[in-house]
Design a protein around this motif. Sequence first.
Motif, PDB file in Angstrom:
ATOM      1  N   THR A  94     103.886 -46.486 -98.943  1.00 50.07           N
ATOM      2  CA  THR A  94     104.714 -47.263 -98.021  1.00 50.07           C
ATOM      3  C   THR A  94     105.436 -46.306 -97.092  1.00 50.07           C
ATOM      4  OG1 THR A  94     105.046 -48.991 -99.687  1.00 50.07           O
ATOM      5  CG2 THR A  94     106.566 -48.955 -97.825  1.00 50.07           C
TER       6      THR A  94
ATOM      7  N   ALA B 144     107.418 -46.534 -93.282  1.00 49.18           N
ATOM      8  CA  ALA B 144     107.871 -47.391 -92.179  1.00 49.18           C
ATOM      9  C   ALA B 144     107.673 -46.653 -90.863  1.00 49.18           C
ATOM     10  CB  ALA B 144     109.324 -47.788 -92.376  1.00 49.18           C
TER      11      ALA B 144
ATOM     12  N   ASP C  53     105.178 -46.910 -87.029  1.00 41.01           N
ATOM     13  CA  ASP C  53     104.222 -47.680 -86.240  1.00 41.01           C
ATOM     14  C   ASP C  53     102.815 -47.109 -86.322  1.00 41.01           C
ATOM     15  OD1 ASP C  53     106.215 -49.394 -85.440  1.00 41.01           O
ATOM     16  OD2 ASP C  53     106.607 -48.339 -83.553  1.00 41.01           O
TER      17      ASP C  53
ATOM     18  N   GLU D  63      99.290 -47.292 -91.471  1.00 37.76           N
ATOM     19  CA  GLU D  63      98.803 -48.598 -91.919  1.00 37.76           C
ATOM     20  C   GLU D  63      98.020 -48.420 -93.218  1.00 37.76           C
ATOM     21  OE1 GLU D  63      96.319 -52.396 -90.027  1.00 37.76           O
ATOM     22  OE2 GLU D  63      96.636 -50.565 -88.867  1.00 37.76           O
TER      23      GLU D  63
ATOM     24  N   ALA E 230     100.126 -57.123 -87.505  1.00 34.75           N
ATOM     25  CA  ALA E 230     101.513 -57.054 -87.971  1.00 34.75           C
ATOM     26  C   ALA E 230     102.160 -58.426 -87.994  1.00 34.75           C
ATOM     27  CB  ALA E 230     102.311 -56.104 -87.084  1.00 34.75           C
TER      28      ALA E 230
ATOM     29  N   GLY F 139     101.259 -60.551 -90.942  1.00 37.54           N
ATOM     30  CA  GLY F 139     101.808 -60.120 -92.215  1.00 37.54           C
ATOM     31  C   GLY F 139     102.994 -60.967 -92.618  1.00 37.54           C
TER      32      GLY F 139
ATOM     33  N   ARG G  13     109.638 -61.119 -91.819  1.00 37.51           N
ATOM     34  CA  ARG G  13     110.681 -60.200 -92.232  1.00 37.51           C
ATOM     35  C   ARG G  13     112.035 -60.669 -91.702  1.00 37.51           C
ATOM     36  NH1 ARG G  13     112.578 -56.642 -88.796  1.00 37.51           N
ATOM     37  NH2 ARG G  13     113.057 -55.220 -90.504  1.00 37.51           N
TER      38      ARG G  13
ATOM     39  N   TRP H  26     109.294 -57.681-102.629  1.00 33.56           N
ATOM     40  CA  TRP H  26     109.711 -58.560-101.526  1.00 33.56           C
ATOM     41  C   TRP H  26     110.973 -58.019-100.860  1.00 33.56           C
ATOM     42  CZ3 TRP H  26     114.488 -61.060-101.540  1.00 33.56           C
ATOM     43  CH2 TRP H  26     114.735 -61.915-100.450  1.00 33.56           C
TER      44      TRP H  26
ATOM     45  N   ASP I 104     109.829 -53.963 -99.426  1.00 38.46           N
ATOM     46  CA  ASP I 104     108.651 -53.711 -98.600  1.00 38.46           C
ATOM     47  C   ASP I 104     108.907 -54.132 -97.156  1.00 38.46           C
ATOM     48  OD1 ASP I 104     107.409 -52.786-100.828  1.00 38.46           O
ATOM     49  OD2 ASP I 104     105.933 -54.405-100.994  1.00 38.46           O
ATOM     50  N   GLY I 105     108.507 -53.295 -96.238  1.00 38.33           N
ATOM     51  CA  GLY I 105     108.626 -53.623 -94.824  1.00 38.33           C
ATOM     52  C   GLY I 105     110.006 -53.427 -94.235  1.00 38.33           C
TER      53      GLY I 105
ATOM     54  N   GLN J  89     113.012 -51.892 -92.306  1.00 39.13           N
ATOM     55  CA  GLN J  89     113.039 -51.021 -91.138  1.00 39.13           C
ATOM     56  C   GLN J  89     114.462 -50.568 -90.856  1.00 39.13           C
ATOM     57  OE1 GLN J  89     111.065 -52.940 -87.841  1.00 39.13           O
ATOM     58  NE2 GLN J  89     109.275 -53.505 -89.060  1.00 39.13           N
TER      59      GLN J  89
END
Length: 507
Positions: A212, A214, A216, A219, A267, A270, A273, A336, A339-340, A342
């Motif tokens: 993981t 963060a 751009d 992937e 994105a 997905g 968020r 949850w 993840d993701g 930013q």
Amino acid sequence: MAKRLKILAVHGVSRHPRGGEWESRWQEAINASLQRVDRTARPEIHFLNYEDIFDAREISAQGTLTAVGNVLAGGLVSLLRARTTPVARGAARGLNDVPDIVRWTAGMVTQWLGDSVVRRQTRQRLAAAIKDFNPDVVCAHSLGSLIAYDTFRDQRQVAAGLMQRRTFISFGSQLGNPFVKGQFAGRLEALDCHHWYHLYNPEDDVLTAPITIAADNFEQVNCRFDIAGFMDHDAWEYLRHPNVSDVVWSDLLSPARQRRQVRRARAELGPSRSKRRALLIGINHYPQAEMQLEGCVNDVYLMSEVLQDSGFREQEIRLVLDHRATAQAIRDRIHWLLDGAQAGDERVLFFSGHGAQIPDYGPDETVDRLDECLVPWDFDWSRERAVIDNWFHDLYSQLPYDVRFLSIFDCCHSGGMTRAGLGRPRGLTPPDDIRHRMMRWDVGKRAWLPRSLPPVNRSLAESRLRADYLGLSGVRRRRWVWLSAARWATSLIGCSGRRWRTFSIFT
């Protein structure tokens, strides 16, 4: 006319002779995968070999395992047991219980990590090959991906712009493994490259792990496959996976503008968020009568009130209570939560329940340390049914530095404490067989005494990697806060509160 891609292929562990069958298999898989996108595609592939560097050092893989196991006192076990599969769990009782490919992989990886000469020479060879061949893509499997990442993070190569206009593809990689990641200061960073695709197969048991980051230009591509037998580590299977065609080669063969639009669409497809998320976990009613607690569910509802008073919306807060708070359910929801995330996001984790320490085995099959854990509803004194501190660290260590993350653990980190009264201790008395691992017989005193077992996570203050973890001044600018209701060797007592309800120290 399709663009003629130049691809530098870097092999993984085990034998890969120059001109060997592995080269023709890689060529076949890459050609087939590319031609699903464009039938006219004809890549130019150059293969990099580095086995002679290892051979020159005359260190056997098994010898390295034994030496490192003794020196690291359990760090290698994290490498062998990062995945909770039957294969990985077998390592808990000794290195001979795991298949040869796992031992060989662990041996070569550990040798590479521990030998500065080997690391320097492999970096130099890969950097020279990139400068000579001038590839569009560097495609690296297993140990090759570690060598590639190490090379691309080298400050001299970053300054020279080695990878700035190139694409990196890692697959069957051990980079995300806790032990390996620990050698890179516990955190993987984004690369100064055009794009990094990490191909991940959840069925691959050769010490691999998801990544993981963060960024751009990073992937992770799901390449699940399950071939006959076990391991699922074959480079050929990775390279011919349909998602490699649909994601990687489609991107690379598309015009830049179309490529950006496709990535943006992926994105958006997905998971949604939010800038704010909170996960609140409370367990009163454990299955065993002696594990019952009071006040934990009250804690969770009071915490939800506090968060909503502070601006969180109700849909940004998830609760997991009592029998729904199994080990897997907690892990899923922590994913949850984190993840993701930013830069600028806010995350809150609150746990109210039991805490425990699990005595764990080292590489010599003896108990040599304690794993601290949160105790889920289905806890059974195994790592699989516990939320282990190392697993949690592996997730939060990859958060962007500017994420605001508050963790509150309202539980004990030790067992065996009992006390009468209204409050119940939030620690557990282990079963006798587990407790035996934590005790020793004192011949002189003719009594059973506690063993002196250290926690797995030790202070970084004296570590040789102190500056990498904490910065030269001793502090990284991370906006992460942990609040613990008890020290690692102490217990926590609940207390009565408002309206005759039971709460804990924080609520």
